[in-house]
Design a protein around this motif. Structure first.
Motif, mmCIF file in Angstrom:
data_model
loop_
_atom_site.group_PDB
_atom_site.id
_atom_site.type_symbol
_atom_site.label_atom_id
_atom_site.label_comp_id
_atom_site.label_asym_id
_atom_site.label_seq_id
_atom_site.Cartn_x
_atom_site.Cartn_y
_atom_site.Cartn_z
ATOM 1 N N GLN A 126 1.549 14.939 -2.589
ATOM 2 C CA GLN A 126 1.771 14.275 -3.875
ATOM 3 C C GLN A 126 1.090 15.061 -4.985
ATOM 4 O OE1 GLN A 126 1.498 10.097 -4.140
ATOM 5 N NE2 GLN A 126 1.766 9.788 -1.966
ATOM 6 N N VAL A 159 5.385 17.861 -5.029
ATOM 7 C CA VAL A 159 5.976 16.534 -4.880
ATOM 8 C C VAL A 159 7.387 16.595 -4.270
ATOM 9 C CG1 VAL A 159 7.042 16.188 -7.133
ATOM 10 C CG2 VAL A 159 5.855 14.309 -6.054
ATOM 11 N N MET A 165 1.938 -5.180 6.627
ATOM 12 C CA MET A 165 2.277 -3.758 6.621
ATOM 13 C C MET A 165 1.385 -3.069 7.639
ATOM 14 S SD MET A 165 2.402 -2.896 2.633
ATOM 15 C CE MET A 165 3.990 -2.358 2.112
ATOM 16 N N ILE A 168 7.729 15.692 -0.643
ATOM 17 C CA ILE A 168 7.473 14.316 -0.182
ATOM 18 C C ILE A 168 8.691 13.694 0.512
ATOM 19 C CG2 ILE A 168 6.827 11.970 -0.905
ATOM 20 C CD1 ILE A 168 4.456 13.646 -1.237
ATOM 21 N N ASN A 193 5.274 6.939 -7.175
ATOM 22 C CA ASN A 193 4.757 8.252 -7.601
ATOM 23 C C ASN A 193 5.887 9.209 -7.972
ATOM 24 O OD1 ASN A 193 2.252 7.267 -7.134
ATOM 25 N ND2 ASN A 193 1.921 8.335 -5.206
ATOM 26 N N ILE A 194 6.993 9.094 -7.267
ATOM 27 C CA ILE A 194 8.143 9.953 -7.587
ATOM 28 C C ILE A 194 8.705 9.581 -8.961
ATOM 29 C CG2 ILE A 194 10.558 10.410 -6.925
ATOM 30 C CD1 ILE A 194 9.544 10.457 -3.993
ATOM 31 N N LEU A 253 7.694 -2.386 -1.367
ATOM 32 C CA LEU A 253 8.479 -1.823 -0.269
ATOM 33 C C LEU A 253 8.964 -2.859 0.736
ATOM 34 C CD1 LEU A 253 9.249 1.103 0.851
ATOM 35 C CD2 LEU A 253 7.404 0.712 2.453
ATOM 36 N N VAL A 280 0.807 -1.220 0.000
ATOM 37 C CA VAL A 280 0.000 0.000 0.000
ATOM 38 C C VAL A 280 0.847 1.280 0.000
ATOM 39 C CG1 VAL A 280 -2.035 -1.032 1.049
ATOM 40 C CG2 VAL A 280 -0.230 -0.135 2.517
ATOM 41 N N HIS A 281 2.160 1.118 -0.049
ATOM 42 C CA HIS A 281 3.004 2.314 -0.051
ATOM 43 C C HIS A 281 3.384 2.658 -1.488
ATOM 44 C CE1 HIS A 281 3.244 2.396 4.210
ATOM 45 N NE2 HIS A 281 3.687 1.162 4.272
ATOM 46 N N ASP A 282 2.944 3.817 -1.950
ATOM 47 C CA ASP A 282 3.186 4.112 -3.361
ATOM 48 C C ASP A 282 3.986 5.392 -3.591
ATOM 49 O OD1 ASP A 282 1.206 5.805 -2.541
ATOM 50 O OD2 ASP A 282 -0.166 5.379 -4.183
ATOM 51 N N ILE A 283 4.614 5.884 -2.552
ATOM 52 C CA ILE A 283 5.322 7.156 -2.712
ATOM 53 C C ILE A 283 6.485 7.031 -3.699
ATOM 54 C CG2 ILE A 283 6.830 8.767 -1.475
ATOM 55 C CD1 ILE A 283 4.784 8.570 0.833
ATOM 56 N N GLN A 340 8.879 12.763 4.403
ATOM 57 C CA GLN A 340 9.175 11.378 4.806
ATOM 58 C C GLN A 340 10.341 11.345 5.798
ATOM 59 O OE1 GLN A 340 7.910 8.573 4.569
ATOM 60 N NE2 GLN A 340 6.716 8.310 2.738
#
Lengths: 796, 220
Positions: B95, B99, B173, B102, A690-691, A732, A684-687, B106
């Motif tokens: 996002q 961007v 997760m 981000i 996306n980058i 991830l 579920v981690h899509d950062i 983080q």
């Protein structure tokens, strides 16, 4: 029986029972065991507990079904139906002897709702519906939805309860010491949403002891006129010799509960750590001390999942920009499902002072239903502002109201029967405040009195549905003064009459007044000021129009709506911004991109556009600048945030160039290689993904982003459909990289010839090789370089 | 390591950052502090070490790293901490709007999670003090050969879902992402930090790695 109890609530309180889980733990329930399985494995113990509560004077017994939902029973051999049926029947058996009622007890699913988690709203409704259906069949007298920490999930549970039963529905939420839910929502937000959904009583349970709940109580009592439920823990849990114990004894608990009853709480009980003894001590004290709460004036407010906006004396700005009317770029964004563009419109308006965002995505040639629900969901993921749902299609309106997280503003209803017949049932079912337009079967009345009559029709018809005046805001309609010079004064007079005679709030879409005139802002701002002076409660307008906001902020400062003029000062004290902009103009496009300066890049691109072709600017200025930045990043002399700032600056330059581009040139400048990217199933981690997308977009690739938690089959289907020569997969965790392997195996098995690049924190070159990936990108820039080289080789 | 140094390390900055990056860090810190809602739960847990692994409250784990971690401890607690859901929402919002913020958000959120997580250990320190014991550095699922699957044990034994609002997915997760679970050994003697070696850490692509990785068998 339950109805009798509820009817008497103004005279005498009703008592729930206390804790169940803590008693089961003491009886040997082990960590990880399913408490509801005891309904079948140890029915005698469950029955004993119910019986002990009933003989302590409790009138509503909570069935042992808190977590009997399909998410929590995934590893259990029992079904939802089996455990709920057995749980309700055990409570019924104990209740029969004392004449008590049984509440079907429903707790949270344990899954987080989208967009933070993966639980879809309709799936949540379905999960709760299974419990409700079994509970109703087993003979439950009422439904208690409890320990909710997210109003959105509570809304799903309430809809499930109401759509599958006629039973009374009670909801108690779990707040922290400051009166906040885990989602950031407040007591006031929860009360507004739940009252809107038509529940029979609301309150708090778990998380806190009675003392803290007593402190929070005035806020809850102020927020609702519904009966209030207070079911606290026996204080706070403490660790003692390896056991969890609670720090308040039965006497202290009862003493505070007595105060709570004295403050008008009519439904009282206990939660974790409380036992039949606690209830036995508390009940007589509370009965004696109970003093019914006085009703207060109802509140006109709308909410998101975490924020409430009240319609009071200070006018509220409703941002009107998410609307395609007269906006070719917005129309194009809708046709292309370019949500990023739409969401930016939302964020910009919020930054400029909007407190509610109007959402209108109606275009004849698009699927408005799908676009509306998708826009609402996505907008709510990034903005905490309440939304005004704006559509003329009742079906679209219902779907949007259903999935909306909070209590929406509904735009709109008219005084025509067909409109009221379509909209009022929705307000009744889902809750909301509706904008009532003064339009009758004969059109828009020409006189102020005529518009008052139209408003009266709306208010009267709404009352037949049980919708009060607090849920209606009348808009007496702004007409253009260029067509009728009396138009503005008629509107303002109508507004005054409506406020004086109907006790409702009023709003106006102010911009229309200047239609057809030059320098429109002069007229619009003046009209806006006049309306605010006469008591306008809300204006639908463009918060990005500085003249309007200047009028608004000045008005608020003068009227004392802006404490210490802080909003005014923060908007106008900083004059340095202009200087920065002027300085920005002096950079070349390459410099602006390398330094990551967005407005400078846009200005430089504008200057170049007059002398060079779009293709020239991209090939000779933008791409080389991006390459330089990329090389510095890979050398380690420039860091990820700066790389992305450059990407953002380049994007601004592209936007300027695009405006000047002809369609055929636009196609030429696009690197036509398609890349499908996704975060794999279970992740579920899509950062990171996306980058990578932002950078690939910069290089002109046609990127199809499938999002997160994407199944191998969806990826395969998309690759087959688009014939994409490259797929990018991200994962991830060590627990999700197997999905990556599975995806590659499926692509290979189906004979797809595309290349696969992979990336993610736990991946290594060795692992990438072992799962058959063609390329391992150790960082975002690495993936871009690979895509560029693949694209070049395909062109040869 | 101070606050800024830790953030820069997460960002992979080995050189002095420029002013624009420092401004972004400052902004991210401010936004995250406002959005964070730290919450924690913990409890004392019974354990025993065997030849083949560790039994925690009746659940058996074959991790040799966990066994050596708990060796010499007379008590142990399990602990969970989260910065809350709004942190993820904040990052998600950026996002769409900026961007470049981000990675900064983080990095700052990871540091905030460590700092606030340390503060949340205070009641455990007090508990240890009452028993004349010292805390060892936290040891969590995913460290060395202690599998991520062990998260389930933490969720079964602590009210993480209910009190912290954290979901454990089928792939182990945790949502929201700035959440940690760990076991903390309490021993009669202070822990020697020199026992923390790069060679024991399984994060093989860590840019700060100084020694090659040795798997569990070779580390015994």
């Amino acid at each position: 029986m339950i109805k009798t109890l509820l009817n008497k609530l103004k005279k005498e309180p009703v008592f729930f029972d206390g804790g169940m889980g803590t008693l089961l733990q003491k009886s040997g329930l082990a960590p990880g065991d399913i408490p509801e399985s005891w309904n079948i494995l140890h029915p005698e113990r469950i029955y004993q507990i119910h019986q002990a509560y009933a003989s302590s004077g409790c009138q509503i017994l909570k069935s042992n079904t808190f977590g009997a939902n399909r998410c929590k029973l995934i590893d259990s051999s029992y079904s939802v139906q089996e455990l709920v049926d057995a749980g309700v029947k055990l409570a019924k058996k104990a209740a029969a002897e004392s004449g008590a009622c049984v509440a079907l007890d429903i707790g949270p699913t344990g899954k987080l709702m989208k967009p933070l988690g993966n639980l879809d709203f309709e799936e949540a409704v379905q999960i709760f519906s299974e419990m409700v259906q079994s509970g109703v069949d087993a003979g439950a007298d009422c439904i208690l939805i409890e320990t909710m920490n997210d109003v959105y999930e509570a809304k799903a549970a309430v809809l499930a309860a109401k759509e599958n039963s006629d039973l009374p529905v009670f909801v108690t939420m779990t707040f922290d010491e400051s009166g906040k839910l885990l989602t950031g929502g407040t007591i006031e937000v929860a009360a507004a949403v739940l009252e809107g959904l038509g529940v029979d009583a609301i309150g708090m349970n778990c998380g806190l002891g009675p003392d803290t709940m007593l402190q929070l109580l005035p806020r809850l009592m102020q927020a609702t006129n519904l009966p209030v439920i207070i079911n606290p823990n026996a204080g706070l849990p403490k660790e003692k010799d390896g056991e969890t114990v609670f720090d308040i004894d039965a006497d202290s608990f009862a003493k505070t509960m007595k105060e709570i009853a004295k403050n008008g709480v009519s439904m009282l009980g206990g939660c974790c750590g409380t036992t039949p003894d606690y209830l036995k001590t508390m009940i007589p004290l509370c009965k004696k001390a109970f003093s019914p709460a006085a009703d207060h004036a109802p509140i006109t407010a709308v909410t998101s999942g975490s924020k409430i906006t009240y319609f009071e004396e200070r006018p509220i700005i409703i941002g009107e920009r998410i609307n395609p009317t007269g906006k070719p770029k917005f129309k194009q964004a809708l046709r292309e499902k370019n949500y990023e563009y739409i969401l930016r419109e939302g964020v910009t308006q919020q930054d400029n002072g909007a407190e509610i965002l109007d959402v209108n995505v109606g275009l004849p040639e698009i699927d408005e239903d799908e676009l509306m629900t998708e826009t609402v969901s996505r907008l709510q993921a990034i903005s905490d502002l309440p939304l005004q749902l704006d559509t003329s299609d009742p079906t679209v309106m219902e779907h949007a109201m259903r999935i909306y997280n909070g209590k929406p503003l509904v735009n709109s209803v008219t005084a025509k029967m067909s409109s009221m017949n379509a909209i009022f049932p929705l307000i009744k079912k889902y809750g909301g405040v509706v904008i009532g337009l003064t339009i009758t079967e004969d059109g828009i009345p020409e006189t102020p009195e005529g518009r008052l009559q139209a408003a009266e029709i709306i208010v009267k018809e709404a009352s037949k549905y049980g919708i009060g005046r607090e849920s209606i805001i009348i808009d007496p309609l702004t007409m253009a003064i260029s067509a009728d010079s009396n138009a503005a004064s008629i509107t303002l007079k109508a507004m005054q009459l409506i406020k004086e005679n109907l006790d409702v709030k009023v709003s106006l879409g102010v911009s229309n007044v200047s239609f057809g005139l030059p320098q429109r802002e002069n007229i619009t701002a003046s009209f806006f000021n006049a309306a605010m002076t006469l008591g306008l409660n809300a204006a639908i307008m463009n918060p990005n129009a500085e003249a309007m906001m200047r009028t608004y902020r000045s008005f608020c400062a003068i009227k004392g709506f802006d404490p210490n003029c802080m909003t005014y000062i923060s908007a106008y004290a900083d004059v340095k911004e202009e200087d920065k902009k002027r300085a920005a103009e002096e950079y070349t496009l390459e410099q602006a991109i390398e330094k990551g300066l967005k407005s400078a890049a846009a200005n430089a691109a504008k200057k170049l556009s007059s002398a060079f072709s779009s293709l020239d600017i991209i090939q000779n200025h933008i791409v080389p600048a991006l390459d330089t930045v990329g090389a510095k990043f890979q050398k380690g002399t420039l860091f990820l945030p700066q790389l992305l700032m450059s990407a953002e600056a380049a994007k601004e330059a592209f936007a300027v160039i695009k405006e000047n581009m002809k369609a055929d040139t636009a196609a030429e400048t696009k690197n036509n290689m398609t890349i499908v990217i996704a975060t794999v199933k279970g992740d579920v981690h899509d950062i990171g993904k996306n980058i990578v997308k932002v950078l690939l977009d910069n290089y002109g690739f046609n990127v199809i982003d499938l999002g997160r938690d994407v199944s191998p089959k969806t990826i395969l289907d998309t690759v087959l459909e688009t014939n994409a020569p490259l797929v990018g997969l991200s994962a991830l965790m060590t627990t999700t990289v197997p999905s990556m392997k599975e995806t590659i195996a499926l692509l290979r098995k189906e004979g797809v010839s595309c290349k696969v690049m992979v990336g993610g924190a736990v991946l290594t070159q060795e692992y990438a090789d072992s799962i058959g990936a063609d390329f391992y990108g150790k960082d975002a820039m690495d993936s871009v370089r690979y895509a560029v080289s693949l694209s070049d080789s395909l062109k040869k | 390591m101070d606050h800024l140094e830790s953030i820069l390390r997460y960002l992979g900055c080995r050189e002095k950052p420029d002013n624009s990056l420092l401004e972004m860090i400052q902004k991210a810190d401010m936004l995250l502090t406002a959005a964070s809602s730290p919450k924690s739960v913990w409890k004392d847990i019974s354990f025993s070490l065997t030849d083949t692994g560790t039994s925690l409250n009746g659940s058996f784990f074959s991790s040799s790293a966990l066994r050596s971690y708990l060796k010499g401890c007379t008590k142990a607690v399990i602990f969970a901490f989260t910065l809350g859901r709004q942190i993820d929402q904040l990052i998600y919002k950026y996002q769409y709007t900026q961007v470049s913020m981000i990675p900064v958000l983080q990095a700052c959120a990871s540091v905030l999670c460590e700092e606030e997580g340390k503060k949340a250990l205070q009641p455990i320190c007090q508990y240890a003090g009452e028993h004349n014991l010292f805390l060892r550095p936290s040891f969590g699922p995913g460290y060395d050969d202690f599998p991520l699957q062990a998260q389930k044990f933490f969720f079964q034994n602590l009210p993480i879902e209910k009190k912290l609002g954290v979901e454990l997915t089928e792939t182990y997760m945790m949502i929201p992402s700035k959440t940690v679970t760990s076991i903390i050994g309490l021993s009669p003697t202070p822990y020697n930090l020199r026992n923390h070696k790069c060679s024991r850490c399984s994060f093989q692509t860590c840019p700060y790695r100084k020694e090659p990785y040795h798997d569990k068998n070779s580390s015994q």
